[in-house]
Write an enzyme that holds these catalytic residues in place. Structure first.
Site, PDB file in Angstrom:
ATOM      1  N   LEU A 108       1.029  -1.283  -0.085  1.00 53.71           N
ATOM      2  CA  LEU A 108       0.046   0.022  -0.059  1.00 53.71           C
ATOM      3  C   LEU A 108       0.945   1.270  -0.045  1.00 53.71           C
ATOM      4  CD1 LEU A 108      -3.032   0.663   0.113  1.00 53.71           C
ATOM      5  CD2 LEU A 108      -3.004   0.674   2.588  1.00 53.71           C
ATOM      6  N   HIS A 109       1.451   1.506  -1.023  1.00 51.46           N
ATOM      7  CA  HIS A 109       2.578   2.618  -1.152  1.00 51.46           C
ATOM      8  C   HIS A 109       1.993   3.638  -2.046  1.00 51.46           C
ATOM      9  CE1 HIS A 109       6.095   4.364  -0.813  1.00 51.46           C
ATOM     10  NE2 HIS A 109       6.632   4.329  -2.006  1.00 51.46           N
ATOM     11  N   ALA A 110       2.603   4.550  -2.564  1.00 53.11           N
ATOM     12  CA  ALA A 110       2.087   5.527  -3.490  1.00 53.11           C
ATOM     13  C   ALA A 110       0.699   5.462  -4.316  1.00 53.11           C
ATOM     14  CB  ALA A 110       3.096   6.350  -4.474  1.00 53.11           C
TER      15      ALA A 110
END
Length: 100
Positions: A17-19
């Site tokens: 759950l990054h950028a």
């Protein structure tokens, strides 16, 4: 009485759950009237799922079980849609990163 819904979902996206996934997740969460929160453990701490800063700060990597809860109008729909988004790897092609 407000509706409450909860679910867990495994993050299988390579970057977690990054950028880009966080932007998609928060944008979808904001489309519902219900309050939506996430946590990396069943007992929290809980983060506002409509805040890109808080979602990215959770630093949830691939393999994390994401806990999602919603309270208010549309809680069930919000949970269903967010779980489906995570299960679809945030609608990103797994092959988008290729070696030369």
């Amino acid at each position: 009485m407000s509706a409450t819904a909860e679910a867990t979902v495994l993050i299988t996206h390579d970057v977690g759950l990054h950028a880009r996934p966080s932007v998609k997740f928060t944008k979808l969460a904001k489309s519902f009237a219900a309050e939506v929160e996430i946590a990396l453990a069943a007992n929290g701490p809980w983060f506002d799922a409509k805040s890109i800063v808080k979602v990215m700060a959770a630093k949830a990597p691939k393999g994390t079980v994401l806990h999602i809860r919603a309270n208010g109008d549309g809680a069930d729909d919000a949970i269903r849609a967010l779980v489906e988004l995570v299960q679809r790897d945030f609608d990103e092609d797994a092959g988008h990163v290729r070696s030369a």
